[in-house]
Every structure is written in C-alpha cells, then in structure tokens.
Design a protein around this motif. Structure first.
Motif, PDB file in Angstrom:
ATOM      1  N   MET A   1     -15.745  -5.848  32.665  1.00  0.00           N
ATOM      2  CA  MET A   1     -16.940  -6.936  33.054  1.00  0.00           C
ATOM      3  C   MET A   1     -17.134  -7.334  34.518  1.00  0.00           C
ATOM      4  O   MET A   1     -16.667  -7.318  35.154  1.00  0.00           O
ATOM      5  CB  MET A   1     -17.130  -8.446  32.154  1.00  0.00           C
ATOM      6  N   LEU A   2     -18.586  -7.326  35.080  1.00  0.00           N
ATOM      7  CA  LEU A   2     -18.618  -7.374  36.710  1.00  0.00           C
ATOM      8  C   LEU A   2     -19.607  -8.972  37.299  1.00  0.00           C
ATOM      9  O   LEU A   2     -20.499  -9.039  36.652  1.00  0.00           O
ATOM     10  CB  LEU A   2     -19.319  -6.479  37.323  1.00  0.00           C
ATOM     11  N   LEU A   3     -18.681  -9.713  37.802  1.00  0.00           N
ATOM     12  CA  LEU A   3     -19.876 -10.488  38.125  1.00  0.00           C
ATOM     13  C   LEU A   3     -20.207 -10.692  40.292  1.00  0.00           C
ATOM     14  O   LEU A   3     -19.211 -10.189  40.713  1.00  0.00           O
ATOM     15  CB  LEU A   3     -18.535 -11.888  38.467  1.00  0.00           C
ATOM     16  N   ARG A   4     -21.215  -9.669  40.421  1.00  0.00           N
ATOM     17  CA  ARG A   4     -21.820  -9.947  41.539  1.00  0.00           C
ATOM     18  C   ARG A   4     -22.844 -11.210  42.004  1.00  0.00           C
ATOM     19  O   ARG A   4     -22.538 -11.936  41.320  1.00  0.00           O
ATOM     20  CB  ARG A   4     -23.123  -8.831  40.877  1.00  0.00           C
ATOM     21  N   ASP A   5     -22.492 -10.633  43.085  1.00  0.00           N
ATOM     22  CA  ASP A   5     -23.132 -11.962  43.936  1.00  0.00           C
ATOM     23  C   ASP A   5     -22.244 -12.935  43.844  1.00  0.00           C
ATOM     24  O   ASP A   5     -22.897 -14.575  44.033  1.00  0.00           O
ATOM     25  CB  ASP A   5     -24.644 -11.591  43.965  1.00  0.00           C
ATOM     26  N   ALA A   6     -21.136 -13.421  43.852  1.00  0.00           N
ATOM     27  CA  ALA A   6     -20.844 -14.575  44.024  1.00  0.00           C
ATOM     28  C   ALA A   6     -20.416 -15.287  45.282  1.00  0.00           C
ATOM     29  O   ALA A   6     -20.312 -14.480  45.898  1.00  0.00           O
ATOM     30  CB  ALA A   6     -19.326 -14.724  42.838  1.00  0.00           C
ATOM     31  N   ILE A  21     -13.425  -8.279  35.614  1.00  0.00           N
ATOM     32  CA  ILE A  21     -12.326  -8.867  35.080  1.00  0.00           C
ATOM     33  C   ILE A  21     -12.654  -7.787  33.219  1.00  0.00           C
ATOM     34  O   ILE A  21     -13.176  -7.395  33.403  1.00  0.00           O
ATOM     35  CB  ILE A  21     -13.274 -10.029  33.906  1.00  0.00           C
ATOM     36  N   ASP A  22     -10.683  -7.750  33.768  1.00  0.00           N
ATOM     37  CA  ASP A  22     -10.860  -7.190  32.333  1.00  0.00           C
ATOM     38  C   ASP A  22      -9.199  -7.197  31.618  1.00  0.00           C
ATOM     39  O   ASP A  22      -8.388  -8.124  32.305  1.00  0.00           O
ATOM     40  CB  ASP A  22     -10.328  -5.544  32.470  1.00  0.00           C
ATOM     41  N   TYR A 349      -4.524 -14.000  36.166  1.00  0.00           N
ATOM     42  CA  TYR A 349      -5.139 -14.152  35.334  1.00  0.00           C
ATOM     43  C   TYR A 349      -7.121 -15.009  35.878  1.00  0.00           C
ATOM     44  O   TYR A 349      -7.119 -15.725  36.331  1.00  0.00           O
ATOM     45  CB  TYR A 349      -5.027 -15.210  34.278  1.00  0.00           C
ATOM     46  N   ALA A 350      -7.792 -14.129  34.534  1.00  0.00           N
ATOM     47  CA  ALA A 350      -8.803 -14.565  34.851  1.00  0.00           C
ATOM     48  C   ALA A 350      -9.735 -15.740  34.658  1.00  0.00           C
ATOM     49  O   ALA A 350      -9.699 -16.634  33.551  1.00  0.00           O
ATOM     50  CB  ALA A 350     -10.384 -13.717  33.852  1.00  0.00           C
ATOM     51  N   ASP A 351      -8.905 -16.965  35.271  1.00  0.00           N
ATOM     52  CA  ASP A 351      -8.808 -18.172  34.959  1.00  0.00           C
ATOM     53  C   ASP A 351     -10.190 -18.760  35.869  1.00  0.00           C
ATOM     54  O   ASP A 351      -9.641 -19.221  37.209  1.00  0.00           O
ATOM     55  CB  ASP A 351      -7.445 -19.017  35.113  1.00  0.00           C
ATOM     56  N   LEU A 352     -10.977 -18.813  35.792  1.00  0.00           N
ATOM     57  CA  LEU A 352     -12.123 -19.053  36.383  1.00  0.00           C
ATOM     58  C   LEU A 352     -13.079 -20.407  36.793  1.00  0.00           C
ATOM     59  O   LEU A 352     -13.263 -20.857  35.123  1.00  0.00           O
ATOM     60  CB  LEU A 352     -12.968 -18.011  37.327  1.00  0.00           C
ATOM     61  N   LEU A 353     -13.128 -20.942  37.963  1.00  0.00           N
ATOM     62  CA  LEU A 353     -14.403 -22.119  37.521  1.00  0.00           C
ATOM     63  C   LEU A 353     -15.534 -21.107  38.467  1.00  0.00           C
ATOM     64  O   LEU A 353     -15.621 -21.245  39.832  1.00  0.00           O
ATOM     65  CB  LEU A 353     -13.662 -23.897  38.334  1.00  0.00           C
TER      66      LEU A 353
END
Ligand SMILES: [Zn+2]
Length: 396
Positions: A1-6, A21-22, A349-353
């Motif tokens: 999946m894609l988080l865009r325009d961050a 994120i995969d 890791y996809a550990d995100l805030l």
C-alpha cells in the motif's frame, strides 16, 4: 500500500514524499507511483515519522510520588502493571523502548509483546539493575559486594535473558539515604560488570548523577550514561572521546521539581541539582556528545504516554528541533540495539507516527499523534478519517 503526499520527517530531513508499506516493513520511500491496483491513502501533507524510541523507561513504575509504593507488589501485580504501561507507551507513538528492569519481570513482558500476546513497543529489557548493597534502587535490583559478586550478578541477568546490563554507579534521588553525587561502586566492581557484560555480548548502561561516577564508568567502557546530571568538562570530553551515548532524561527532574511535595527528600535533592543538570546537557550538546532521547517514564509524576515531551525539553534546552526528533528515533534505536527502526529507510519496520502538521515547527504536535502504526498495523490514533482509510488499505 502507498501513503501519498506526506511530510516525511527523519534524519534525512523534512521533505514531501510517499511511503510504500509491504507487510510489516517499509518497502520504499520517495516520489513513488502506485503499482497496479495497490491501495493508496492520500495524506494531504500529514507528517509521517518513524515511531519514537525511548531509551530509558520504567514499565514497573507508574509515576507514583514514591518508588516505595511499588516495592510491596507481587510479581503478578508487577507484570500486569508493566503490561498496562507498555500499552500506554505504544499508544502514544513509541514503538521502541529500552526498559530498565525491576526484579525479573521485564524480560517476560518483552517476550509477550514480541509474541503478540499483549500490545507494547518493541522492547529491549534487563532484569535486576546492579547496585551496591544498600545502594540506589536496591529494593528492586541485584545488590552486589565485590568484583566476583558483580560478575556473578551479570551472569545471572544474562541467564534470565537480559538484553543489556544496567548498573548504578552513583546514588539516586528516589532512594532515601543514597547520595547522587557519590561513587557507589569500586573500580574493580565496575570493571567486572562491564567486562562480563561485553563478554556475554550485552551492552551496558549506567545510572550516573555525579561526574566522578560517570567518568569511572566511561573509563571501564560503558556504552550509555543515563542522566549525566553533574557532568564536568572532563566527563563531557570523555563521552566524546570514548564515543559513549548520553541519555539525559530531562523529563524526570522536570516533573519532580514541579509536583513532588516540597518537603520530600527526592524533591530537595532534585532541586539542588536541576540547573546543573540542564547545564550539563547544554554543554554535552555543544561538545558534540551523541544524545539519545529517554524519559525515565514511571518516575514520580513522569507518566507513561507523555514520552514525546522529552523531545520538546531537549529542544527547549539545547537542540535543534529536528536533531531532538532524531535523538528520540534513530539515535535511541541505535544506542539500545533496536535494529531496523528509527528511520523511514526502506527495509525498516513500518513503525510510523502520523502527526497533523510538521512537528519541527511545533513539537507539541507529537503529543497527540493522529495515527500510530507498528509493523504495518494501526495500533492507535484519534483521526478517524486517516485511521479508517489506513486500516482498510493495510488490511487489503
Ligand atoms: Zn531510570
């Protein structure tokens, strides 16, 4: 999946970009085009940071005015208290922690978090912190007398599954009768602790208020110095020269001097050295000491879940805002041995805030994250729009 325009924020700087994120990892970061029917969440400039890493936390303590309240707990009570505090820490956006142990419970909590049985940050744990007989933290620690006993104590913690060894080279403000300025262990004891820990492949952390104690530990090869309250110039230079990381724990005295009963010994002792502590920190930053963020959460009125305030304190007293964020992400992760986290680099890791607006303009934004992601799963957050879109996309 894609988080865009961050708005991406990590040691690479603050810039606009996308994150792919995969599974439980970040696959890619930068200017990315969606693949085929990949789910996309448009973030409209919402800031994305690596999850925070707190290098100094006490799951066993819950901000009680006196540590004495915890001493009478059974191991079962202690374990449940620790589980509650670990969850509060994670929900505040802290996805990595080094927890300073009490009795033998912390390694169990660490393992249950890793197994997915209870929610919490990825945790680096010890068991009993090593202290002189009757010294700081002796109620929940391992008291030692003599170099052989020090070495035995390290082997005991290693056998129980400790990831690192903590020892109290000076007294502390929360143990009545111990002197924060005085060196509490002999050179032979300190050498034995550090040498045996390193033989076992474990890193070492020392609680140090007085400069003489910090210097003795640095001389012995310690890896991180906690608090560094009264560091003199020589001690500061030694930190740089020996490549030792300082964990200043500015949150701890901040809360004690504002909240604890003015007559209490821990407040009197803390007030006496608070300005010196801030001065030590400023001098260390100016000298180029490597600083890792750590709150000492759990100490009096220093609540689990308020961890991000440490970044604000480090900024208020010396550091550039982005440097303070890096201190409590990448630098802390490196210092405590949490691999693959603390940055937005591919493979970690996809550990995100996710935070509403650039936190380097206003660090208080970190106190109320929109969404917290650990290992590619949404684990907390108050922004329903992003949370729902992200949860749907990650579930795909
Ligand atoms: Zn502590």
């Amino acid at each position: 999946m894609l988080l865009r325009d961050a708005t991406l924020v990590d040691s690479a700087g603050v810039r606009v970009g996308d994150v792919r994120i995969d599974g439980d990892r970040i696959a890619d970061t930068g200017d990315l085009a969606p693949h085929g029917d990949e789910p996309v969440v448009d973030l409209d400039g919402t800031a994305v940071l690596p999850g925070l890493v707190d290098a100094h936390v006490h799951y066993s303590l819950s901000g009680e005015p006196s540590v004495e309240d915890v001493i009478g707990m059974s191991d079962a009570e202690l374990a449940l208290t620790e589980a509650r505090n670990a969850r509060a820490t994670l929900e505040a956006g802290v996805t990595g922690v080094r927890v300073m142990g009490a009795r033998d419970v912390d390694v169990e909590v660490r393992d249950r978090i890793a197994a997915g049985d209870i929610p919490g940050p990825r945790t680096v744990a010890n068991c009993r912190s090593i202290t002189a007989t009757g010294g700081h933290g002796h109620h929940l620690g391992r008291e030692i007398t003599g170099a052989d006993d020090a070495r035995r104590a390290v082997r005991e913690q290693a056998k129980l599954g400790a990831d690192f060894i903590k020892f109290m080279v000076t007294g502390g403000v929360t143990t009545p009768g111990s002197d924060p300025g005085a060196v509490a262990l002999t050179d032979a004891e300190i050498d034995a602790i550090v040498d045996e820990a390193h033989r076992q492949g474990l890193h070492t952390a020392t609680h140090a208020h007085g400069s003489a104690g910090a210097k003795a530990a640095i001389e012995a090869g310690v890896d991180t110095v906690e608090h560094g309250t009264l560091l003199d110039e020589e001690g500061t230079e030694m930190l740089v020269r020996e490549d030792v990381t300082l964990v200043p724990t500015l949150s701890a005295p901040h809360h004690i001097v504002r909240n604890v009963d003015a007559a209490a010994e821990e407040r009197t002792q803390t007030e006496a050295v608070y300005e010196r502590h801030l001065e030590s920190f400023r001098r260390a930053v100016e000298a180029g000491v490597r600083v890792a963020g750590g709150t000492d959460a759990g100490t009096p009125y220093n609540m689990h879940g308020a961890n991000a305030a440490e970044i604000q304190f480090m900024h208020d007293h010396a550091m550039d805002a982005l440097d303070a964020v890096v201190a409590m992400t990448e630098t802390a992760a490196d210092a405590v041995g949490l691999d693959d986290q603390g940055t937005l680099e591919p493979g970690t890791y996809a550990d995100l805030l996710l935070v509403d607006g650039d936190p380097t303009d206003d660090l208080t934004r970190l106190n109320d994250p929109s969404v917290v992601v650990k290992g590619g799963e949404v684990v907390a957050g108050g922004d329903p729009r992003i949370r729902r879109a992200l949860a749907d996309a990650l579930a795909d």
